[in-house]
Scaffold this motif. Structure first.
Motif, short mmCIF file in Angstrom:
data_model
loop_
_atom_site.label_atom_id
_atom_site.label_comp_id
_atom_site.label_asym_id
_atom_site.label_seq_id
_atom_site.Cartn_x
_atom_site.Cartn_y
_atom_site.Cartn_z
N HIS A 270 0.72 -1.56 -0.07
CA HIS A 270 -0.35 0.16 -0.33
C HIS A 270 0.55 1.26 -0.17
CE1 HIS A 270 -3.57 -2.10 0.39
NE2 HIS A 270 -3.11 -3.20 1.82
N VAL A 271 0.17 2.38 -0.84
CA VAL A 271 1.37 2.98 -1.50
C VAL A 271 0.50 5.09 -1.08
CG1 VAL A 271 3.11 2.36 -2.20
CG2 VAL A 271 1.15 3.63 -3.56
N LEU A 272 0.91 5.31 -0.87
CA LEU A 272 0.95 6.72 -1.36
C LEU A 272 1.75 7.09 -2.38
CD1 LEU A 272 -0.21 8.67 2.29
CD2 LEU A 272 -1.48 8.16 0.50
N VAL A 273 0.84 7.94 -3.75
CA VAL A 273 1.45 8.79 -4.38
C VAL A 273 0.70 10.63 -4.40
CG1 VAL A 273 2.40 9.29 -6.50
CG2 VAL A 273 1.69 7.20 -5.79
N LEU A 274 2.30 10.96 -4.16
CA LEU A 274 2.02 12.60 -3.77
C LEU A 274 2.62 13.38 -5.19
CD1 LEU A 274 2.87 12.93 -0.23
CD2 LEU A 274 0.86 12.35 -0.81
N ALA A 275 1.73 14.94 -5.57
CA ALA A 275 2.65 15.51 -6.55
C ALA A 275 1.64 16.83 -5.99
CB ALA A 275 2.06 15.44 -7.58
N GLY A 276 2.00 18.21 -6.24
CA GLY A 276 1.49 19.56 -6.21
C GLY A 276 2.83 20.30 -5.93
N ASP A 277 3.01 21.44 -4.93
CA ASP A 277 4.14 22.44 -4.98
C ASP A 277 3.72 23.22 -3.58
OD1 ASP A 277 2.04 24.45 -5.51
OD2 ASP A 277 2.23 24.08 -7.41
N THR A 278 4.42 23.82 -3.38
CA THR A 278 4.31 24.52 -1.61
C THR A 278 3.42 25.93 -2.44
OG1 THR A 278 6.00 25.70 -1.93
CG2 THR A 278 6.30 23.56 -0.84
N ALA A 279 2.68 26.09 -2.90
CA ALA A 279 2.24 27.17 -3.50
C ALA A 279 0.49 27.40 -2.47
CB ALA A 279 1.42 27.61 -4.47
N TRP A 280 0.24 28.15 -2.12
CA TRP A 280 -0.68 28.67 -1.11
C TRP A 280 -2.07 28.79 -1.75
CZ3 TRP A 280 -3.30 26.78 3.19
CH2 TRP A 280 -4.01 27.55 3.80
N ASP A 281 -1.79 29.28 -2.80
CA ASP A 281 -2.82 30.27 -3.17
C ASP A 281 -3.42 30.24 -5.20
OD1 ASP A 281 -1.28 31.57 -3.93
OD2 ASP A 281 -1.66 34.13 -3.72
N ARG A 282 -2.43 29.13 -5.63
CA ARG A 282 -2.60 28.74 -7.06
C ARG A 282 -2.20 27.21 -6.48
NH1 ARG A 282 1.93 30.78 -5.89
NH2 ARG A 282 3.08 30.25 -6.81
N GLY A 283 -3.02 26.61 -7.56
CA GLY A 283 -2.37 24.95 -7.76
C GLY A 283 -3.17 23.85 -7.99
N LEU A 284 -2.42 22.43 -8.02
CA LEU A 284 -3.62 21.59 -7.55
C LEU A 284 -2.45 20.59 -7.10
CD1 LEU A 284 -5.90 20.02 -7.56
CD2 LEU A 284 -5.42 19.22 -10.18
N ASP A 285 -2.91 20.12 -6.04
CA ASP A 285 -1.78 19.30 -4.85
C ASP A 285 -3.00 17.77 -5.31
OD1 ASP A 285 -0.59 21.05 -4.31
OD2 ASP A 285 -1.36 21.21 -2.01
#
Length: 170
Positions: free
Chosen positions: A80-95
């Motif tokens: 069992h795993v988690l795959v995480l993608a995103g960035d450290t921006a607070w006010d834009r984007g999609l994690d």
């Protein structure tokens, strides 16, 4: 292609104006990630996280690792795993978070297709040489294994105004 059977905005964690993020957008965000994180569990239950370059093919996430790496050992005990993608921006984007099960890929045709996809991802580095349903390694003491993450759940965290969490079930 793997598609979620359910897709909904989670109002507990979302602005009242937020709408569900379509799975196609979430999948595209994951596919565009130059680096994602894979989280596995050690045999004693402690988490282990490490960066990896994901390849998305037919709605599934793929990654590879060597048989001497911690994540490989962890997957032998608990797939069992988690795959995480995103960035450290607070006010834009999609994690993106994908929860799933990692299984080794041994199908020669699929491995060859994934090797082609990796060739574009690595900009000429880490070329995968597929032979007889396995990835050939430059070192005889290390086996290189490609894993397919079969998703169970996923989450798209839209950041900004409006913020929202979309849940996907497979």
């Amino acid at each position: 292609m793997v598609r979620p059977t359910r897709e909904r905005i989670d109002r507990r964690y979302s602005d009242e104006r937020a709408e569900a993020v379509p799975w196609t957008d979430t999948e595209a965000r994951l596919a565009a990630a130059e680096v994602a994180w894979i989280v596995t569990a050690r045999p004693d239950g402690r988490p282990h996280a490490t960066p990896m370059v994901p390849v998305i093919h037919d709605g599934k996430v793929y990654f590879h690792t060597g048989s001497t790496e911690v994540k490989y050992d962890n997957l032998q005990v608990n797939p069992h795993v988690l795959v995480l993608a995103g960035d450290t921006a607070w006010d834009r984007g999609l994690d993106v978070v994908v929860e799933g099960t990692a299984v080794p890929v041994t199908d020669d045709a699929l491995l060859r297709r994934l090797a082609e996809l990796y060739r574009g991802r690595w900009d000429g580095h880490w070329l995968l040489d597929v032979q007889n349903g396995a990835v050939a390694s430059e070192r005889p003491d290390i086996q290189v294994v490609v894993f397919e993450v079969r998703p169970d759940k996923a989450y798209g965290h839209a950041k900004g105004d409006p913020f929202g969490q979309t849940s996907y079930r497979f």
